[in-house]
Design an enzyme around this catalytic site. Structure first.
Site: not given
Ligand code: OKP
Ligand code: ZN
Ligand code: MG
Length: 343
Positions: A159, A195, A197, A284
């Site tokens: 990120h 990932d 995200h 995740d």
């Molecule tokens: C980091 B990585 C949860 C909100 C989550 C941040 C997520 C960061 C993920 N209530 N906000 O990409 O695993």
């Molecule tokens: Zn993530």
């Molecule tokens: Mg990704």
């Protein structure tokens, strides 16, 4: 496969994450890396090495010097200002305001961040540096001829933009590795982010370049973090047009659906013909992950690793997310074992 791990990850041990209006115990906590390391040992995945020190030069190939200097002194500045808690950004330049670096620490924290869940305290700098060294040591192993290496990075990186932290990330380890390959003469590098995200930082860092292909599969940012980047119409700009690929998925996506995106990604990578591959590995995507909404199961990670191996590229894995601590060891190491067992 060899694993690179630094005990200095434990220096990042913040007590707070702003979540739902509460300061909770952070999801991104030290036990994550320890659980994965324990599984690496239990399964005898391969040798475990401590990182070498690469200094800040390879970090600054991706991050701005002023951002790196800010991270180094942020916690001291916060303490010097007499703040009682951990350093948490709480103000940003909204629409119509100026992106100008203020002198005050609250303003500086906002200038160098995009979200408020990522607190900073004593040791964050040391852990983020160690995490980059872990990634760079894995890169060096592969440059020296290893087929692949596992950078057990913590904190994660994908990120982080050139001069912005957030989403638990400070230094973009995957981007640092990709740039290190380029600087060592590898002509083209692909970064595949699996990932849950969007890898917003990695995308942004290489957005106008055609020497680094960036691909991310992730939860629809219309619904989840990072909310403001990661849509499918973001395809690159300038020379980089056509060299960024986003694939977004809805809640409850299983491997049978997600893996179709993985196939698309692999085909795009094969067309690109990179000289090396960086995998930003978050687990995740797991069905039990507490902050995510895909439905991958543990055996899917073996299949994922095997598919990545069939690309036949020198491959560096950087550890990103994964928050079901009981399962992330099995899931992350499954990727490595699926890779290792595939010719
Ligand atoms: C980091 B990585 C949860 C909100 C989550 C941040 C997520 C960061 C993920 N209530 N906000 O990409 O695993
Ligand atoms: Zn993530
Ligand atoms: Mg990704």
């Amino acid at each position: 496969m060899k694993t690179v791990f630094s005990p200095l990850h434990s220096r990042r041990d913040v007590k707070t994450e702003l979540d739902g209006g509460l300061l909770i115990e952070p999801h991104e906590k030290p036990s994550r890396a320890e659980t994965i390391l324990a599984r690496v040992k239990e399964q005898a995945l391969g040798e475990i090495l401590e990182p070498e020190e690469y200094g800040l030069e390879p970090v600054k190939r991706v991050h701005t010097a002023d951002y790196v200097a800010f991270l180094k002194t942020c916690w001291q500045e916060w303490l010097a200002a007499g703040k009682p808690g951990e350093a948490i950004p709480a103000v940003w330049a909204g629409r119509g305001m100026r992106h100008r670096l203020p002198r005050d620490i609250d303003g500086r924290l906002g200038y160098y961040s995009f979200a408020a869940e990522t607190s900073i305290s004593d040791g964050t700098w040391e852990a983020a540096r160690a995490s980059a060294n872990v990634a760079l040591t894995a890169q060096k192993l592969v440059a020296k001829g290893e087929r692949a290496a596992f950078g057990l990075c913590r904190p994660p990186g994908h990120h982080a933009h050139a001069d912005v932290f957030g989403g638990y990330c400070f230094f973009n380890n995957a981007a640092i590795v990709a740039q290190a390959f380029r600087d060592q003469g590898y002509g083209k590098v692909a970064v595949l982010d699996v990932d849950f995200h969007h890898g917003n930082g990695t995308q942004a860092i290489f957005y106008d370049r055609n020497d680094v292909l960036t691909i991310s599969l992730h939860g629809d940012p219309d619904l989840v973090f990072p909310h403001f980047l990661g849509f499918e119409d973001e395809t690159g700009e300038g020379a980089g047009e056509g060299y960024n690929l986003n694939m977004v998925y809805p809640p409850n996506t299983p491997y049978s659906v997600w893996s179709q995106g993985l196939e698309n990604a692999c085909e795009r990578i094969q067309t690109f013909k990179p000289d090396a591959l960086v995998v930003a590995l978050g687990v995740d995507t797991f069905e039990e992950d507490p902050i995510s909404f895909f439905k991958l199961i543990s055996s899917d990670y073996l299949t994922l690793g095997a598919r990545l191996a069939r690309l036949g590229l020198p491959t560096v894995f950087t550890m990103e997310g994964g928050y079901d601590v009981d399962a992330i060891g099995v899931n992350a190491v499954n990727v490595m074992q699926g890779f290792d067992r595939t010719a």
